[in-house]
Design a protein around this motif. Structure first.
Motif, short mmCIF file in Angstrom:
data_model
loop_
_atom_site.label_atom_id
_atom_site.label_comp_id
_atom_site.label_asym_id
_atom_site.label_seq_id
_atom_site.Cartn_x
_atom_site.Cartn_y
_atom_site.Cartn_z
N SER A 120 71.41 -55.79 70.37
CA SER A 120 70.97 -57.28 70.23
C SER A 120 69.23 -57.40 69.99
N ASP A 121 68.64 -56.34 70.19
CA ASP A 121 66.49 -56.80 70.03
C ASP A 121 66.40 -57.06 69.05
N TRP A 122 65.67 -57.82 69.04
CA TRP A 122 65.05 -58.70 68.11
C TRP A 122 63.26 -57.89 67.25
N VAL A 123 63.11 -58.40 66.36
CA VAL A 123 61.99 -57.89 65.83
C VAL A 123 61.22 -58.86 65.69
N SER A 124 59.75 -59.50 65.19
CA SER A 124 59.61 -60.86 65.06
C SER A 124 57.93 -60.46 64.38
N THR A 125 57.82 -60.69 63.31
CA THR A 125 56.26 -60.16 61.93
C THR A 125 55.88 -62.11 61.80
N TRP A 126 54.55 -62.09 62.05
CA TRP A 126 54.12 -62.99 60.92
C TRP A 126 54.20 -63.02 59.30
N VAL A 127 55.09 -61.63 59.11
CA VAL A 127 54.53 -61.10 57.77
C VAL A 127 55.88 -61.49 56.84
N HIS A 128 56.12 -61.22 55.89
CA HIS A 128 57.30 -61.63 54.87
C HIS A 128 57.77 -60.09 55.10
N PRO A 129 59.31 -59.89 54.91
CA PRO A 129 59.20 -58.48 54.93
C PRO A 129 59.47 -57.81 53.31
N ASN A 130 59.60 -58.51 52.43
CA ASN A 130 58.91 -58.08 51.64
C ASN A 130 57.68 -58.55 50.52
N PRO A 131 57.11 -57.25 50.78
CA PRO A 131 54.90 -57.15 50.70
C PRO A 131 55.41 -57.88 49.03
N GLN A 132 56.16 -57.96 48.13
CA GLN A 132 55.76 -58.60 47.02
C GLN A 132 55.33 -59.98 46.84
N VAL A 133 55.90 -60.43 48.27
CA VAL A 133 55.55 -62.36 48.94
C VAL A 133 54.06 -62.10 49.07
N SER A 134 53.69 -63.35 48.45
CA SER A 134 52.10 -63.50 48.87
C SER A 134 52.13 -63.99 50.31
N GLN A 135 51.17 -63.35 51.25
CA GLN A 135 51.23 -63.70 52.55
C GLN A 135 50.54 -65.41 52.14
N THR A 136 49.62 -65.98 51.60
CA THR A 136 49.25 -67.10 50.31
C THR A 136 49.78 -68.25 50.86
N GLU A 137 51.42 -67.82 49.95
CA GLU A 137 52.50 -68.92 49.98
C GLU A 137 53.29 -69.02 50.93
N TYR A 138 53.38 -68.49 51.84
CA TYR A 138 53.39 -69.66 53.33
C TYR A 138 53.21 -69.17 54.46
N ASP A 139 52.19 -69.00 54.78
CA ASP A 139 51.53 -69.16 55.91
C ASP A 139 49.88 -69.60 55.87
N ILE A 140 50.97 -71.41 56.82
CA ILE A 140 49.15 -72.04 56.48
C ILE A 140 47.94 -71.62 56.92
N THR A 141 47.93 -70.90 57.76
CA THR A 141 46.76 -70.62 58.82
C THR A 141 45.90 -69.83 57.40
N MET A 142 46.09 -69.25 56.36
CA MET A 142 45.86 -68.44 55.61
C MET A 142 44.76 -69.62 54.71
N HIS A 143 45.05 -71.20 54.79
CA HIS A 143 44.38 -71.65 54.08
C HIS A 143 43.25 -72.28 54.51
N PRO A 144 42.02 -73.25 53.88
CA PRO A 144 41.28 -74.10 54.95
C PRO A 144 41.74 -74.97 54.98
N PRO A 145 41.42 -76.03 56.30
CA PRO A 145 41.92 -76.95 56.55
C PRO A 145 41.21 -78.00 55.97
N PRO A 146 41.84 -79.28 55.94
CA PRO A 146 42.01 -80.43 55.17
C PRO A 146 40.43 -80.79 55.75
N SER A 147 39.44 -80.95 54.32
CA SER A 147 38.08 -81.93 54.20
C SER A 147 37.81 -82.89 55.30
#
Length: 315
Positions: A120-147
């Motif tokens: 019952s071990d787990w693997v963890s990642t910040w990257v979506h397991p489907n490479p077709q899904v762009s990280q900018t679609e779900y990862d807040i750190t890929m966007h600049p902070p508010p002005s």
């Protein structure tokens, strides 16, 4: 010791140091010509213009008297922000391959996990397991902070008031209301007055002051006229907004003694291996070298060997 609060404004933090080789600074004695200076008289804030005061702590050596200017600035509610368009946790979960789960951390990042192996071990990642899904679609750190357009550039200080006896002195230069980092420092002709502050704040200012440039900070004891109950009540109601607008919030917890900085670094080192999910569950951070530390039954290595070896590698 100066510790940066966990805000989205700035991730940088430093420590004020005091060790056996660098003794704690003592409250600076005012020069003889400043002893008889009059008490500083606050100008009223313009509530209709949403004014607050900011303190500019003038540069100086560690044990020299604290010298400041006070400026009035407007702090209006920020303009509506265009926040990054990212998928919600529910939307992300709908895109997952079979066997994968998505969780949202307290830092609003989405972490992906999958159970593997017979234990019952787990693997963890910040990257979506489907490479077709762009990280900018779900990862807040890929966007600049508010002005921060239209927001004054300042830090805010959080500290313990301690004794209410205002026994320490701060010299206020009155005629430098628009002081900036490019202007000359005040001279004896600038018009000086004295404000009394508590020893805790005075000690913090001795450490927080920079040696070669001004530092602009919002500090409740100085930026609010404590002798005006009406102003004090109005400004206290604005404190949450003031702190939220600060570029960085500094938590002053006192001078460093012995290995205090090393202990703080060690706790941060441990914390970086664990993620707290928004449903109060813990999970190992993706790529953590000690993925079992999140488990409550696992004893953390608070022993001499840990501090002498693992933490020493951080320097």
């Amino acid at each position: 010791m100066e510790q940066n609060q966990g805000t989205s404004h700035d991730a940088e933090g430093v420590f004020g140091q005091s060790s056996h080789s660098q003794p704690t600074p003592q409250p600076a004695t005012l020069p003889s010509e400043d002893v008889d200076l009059g008490h500083y008289i606050y100008r009223p804030l313009d509530a209709s213009n949403k004014e607050i005061r900011l303190v500019t702590v003038l540069p100086g050596e560690r044990d020299s008297p604290i010298q400041v200017t006070l400026q009035h600035v407007s702090l209006n509610p920020p303009a509506p922000q265009t926040f990054p368009t990212v998928k919600s946790l529910k939307e992300v979960q709908a895109t997952l391959p079979e066997g994968w789960f998505a969780y949202q951390t307290l830092r609003d990042r989405i972490m992906f996990r999958k159970r593997i192996g017979p234990q019952s071990d787990w693997v963890s990642t910040w990257v979506h397991p489907n490479p077709q899904v762009s990280q900018t679609e779900y990862d807040i750190t890929m966007h600049p902070p508010p002005s921060r357009e239209g927001i004054p550039d300042f830090e805010a200080l959080s500290y313990a008031w301690g004794s209410l006896d205002m026994t320490a002195a701060v010299v206020v230069h009155e005629n430098f209301d628009e002081l900036t980092g490019t202007q000359p420092l005040p001279s004896i002709q600038s018009g000086r007055r004295v404000l009394r502050v508590g020893e805790n704040l005075h000690e913090a200012l001795l450490y927080l002051r920079l040696p070669n440039e001004p530092r602009v900070i919002w500090i409740d004891a100085l930026c609010i006229n404590q002798d005006d109950p009406k102003e004090r009540g109005h400004q206290v109601k604005r404190m949450a907004h003031i702190y939220s607008c600060a570029r960085k919030v500094v938590a002053w917890i006192g001078p460093e003694y012995d290995n205090a900085a090393k202990a703080i670094e060690g706790l941060a080192h441990i914390g970086n291996k664990v993620e707290l999910l928004d449903d109060t569950w813990f999970a190992p951070s993706p790529g953590a070298s000690e993925p079992s530390w999140y488990l409550p039954q696992v004893s953390l290595p608070f022993d001499t060997a840990f501090w002498a070896t693992e933490i020493s590698t951080l320097h």
